[in-house]
Design an enzyme around this catalytic site. Structure first.
Site, PDB file in Angstrom:
ATOM      1  N   ASP A   1     136.436  46.289  49.500  1.00  0.00           N
ATOM      2  CA  ASP A   1     136.892  46.333  48.110  1.00  0.00           C
ATOM      3  C   ASP A   1     136.383  45.120  47.341  1.00  0.00           C
ATOM      4  O   ASP A   1     136.234  44.030  47.898  1.00  0.00           O
ATOM      5  CB  ASP A   1     138.421  46.337  48.051  1.00  0.00           C
TER       6      ASP A   1
ATOM      7  N   ARG B   1     130.589  52.300  46.192  1.00  0.00           N
ATOM      8  CA  ARG B   1     131.662  52.836  45.347  1.00  0.00           C
ATOM      9  C   ARG B   1     131.555  52.200  43.964  1.00  0.00           C
ATOM     10  O   ARG B   1     131.517  50.979  43.828  1.00  0.00           O
ATOM     11  CB  ARG B   1     133.034  52.522  45.930  1.00  0.00           C
TER      12      ARG B   1
END
Length: 306
Positions: free
Chosen positions: A132, A182
């Site tokens: 992340d 992502r």
């Protein structure tokens, strides 16, 4: 201004107490948080994958400032991955990892070492890890760790936030064969010098980044709930002759679940970002800050109407 206020509140102990004790607010929290334990995560993962969806699991708890807590977080991830492997869910569920939870804040080398251990456990479980992206101050550090990990674990995923001004540049650097990326809008506060602050600017940046990724040789993971951006993504897939297996949509657990199932029913790959854990409050507040509809839902719950 409201978004910034919610992001500031995400670090407030008083705000957390208010949310935890307010009548009916627990129902809204559970809409976005799968639970607090590995058992909760495994249950929700089984339900979602049984409906044809993919999953990425995020163990909530970030900004760790001591070695012992970082080690506890590593062990939790390893246990979670072992559970996924035993259940045969590795092909359908991966994990998302915040480097600040495993030492990045105080020891970048420790964070890299801990991430290697988690990647090793993921490989044993037949799955992958996506790192992340967090505060704008950690972007270079996080991408550096992605680069190091990919030497041994080329399937490690990276995350780019379109609200940052350098997002398109980073996408161009990462749009190579086999690279999992992502793309999200971003949910952290950042100064105007490094980040777009206007919603339309952020959306335009998202489209520019998406064009780079969809034209490249990597594997785009398009994290958005915006119908217009989803439509553009579909058009880019046709333009670049991408089949359904060459990219995926990603959406948050509890946000537009019907759209998740609609896309999957039409053959798209859809991955649900499932967060769980005891340190749920900062994540919950960022979800409220992202979408006015989420905040309205929460306010209705406080009034006892949800």
């Amino acid at each position: 201004m409201l978004r910034q206020a919610l992001l500031v509140a995400s670090r407030s102990g008083g705000a957390r107490w208010f949310v935890e004790t307010a009548p009916f607010s627990g129902d809204v929290v559970r809409r976005f948080i799968a639970g607090e334990t590995i058992e909760d995560a495994a249950r929700v993962t089984g339900e979602l994958t049984g409906e044809g969806l993919l999953v990425t699991l995020d163990v909530l708890g970030e900004d760790t400032d001591d070695k012992e807590q970082a080690e506890a977080n590593v062990q939790h991830y390893i246990e979670l991955l072992q559970r996924l492997g035993v259940a045969g869910l590795g092909a359908r569920a991966e994990v998302s990892l915040k480097l600040s939870a495993i030492g990045q804040t105080f020891d970048e080398d420790l964070a890299l070492s801990n991430a290697r251990r988690i990647c090793t456990a993921a490989r044993s479980a037949g799955t992958t890890v996506t790192l992340d992206m967090e505060e704008h101050t950690t972007v270079d550090s996080t991408l550096g760790i992605v680069h190091e990990l990919r030497r041994d674990f080329p399937d490690v995923g990276a995350v780019i936030q379109s609200y940052l001004r350098r997002a398109e540049e980073h996408c161009a650097e990462l749009a190579y064969e086999g690279s999992r990326v992502r793309l999200c809008k971003g949910a952290y506060a950042a100064p105007a010098a490094v980040a777009f602050t206007d919603k339309e600017e952020i959306d335009r940046s998202y489209v520019r980044c998406m064009k780079v990724l969809m034209a490249g040789g990597g594997y785009p993971m398009l994290a958005t709930h915006d119908p217009r951006l989803i439509e553009i993504a579909g058009a880019l897939a046709v333009l670049h002759e991408r089949d359904a297996g060459s990219f995926e949509y990603q959406m948050l657990y509890g946000v537009r679940p019907q759209e998740q199932r609609r896309l999957a029913a039409h053959g798209a790959q859809v991955r649900v970002y499932v967060a769980y854990g005891r340190e749920w409050f900062p994540y919950f507040m960022r979800r409220l800050a992202e979408r006015p509809a989420n905040l309205r839902l929460f306010m209705r719950s406080l009034a006892g109407r949800s």
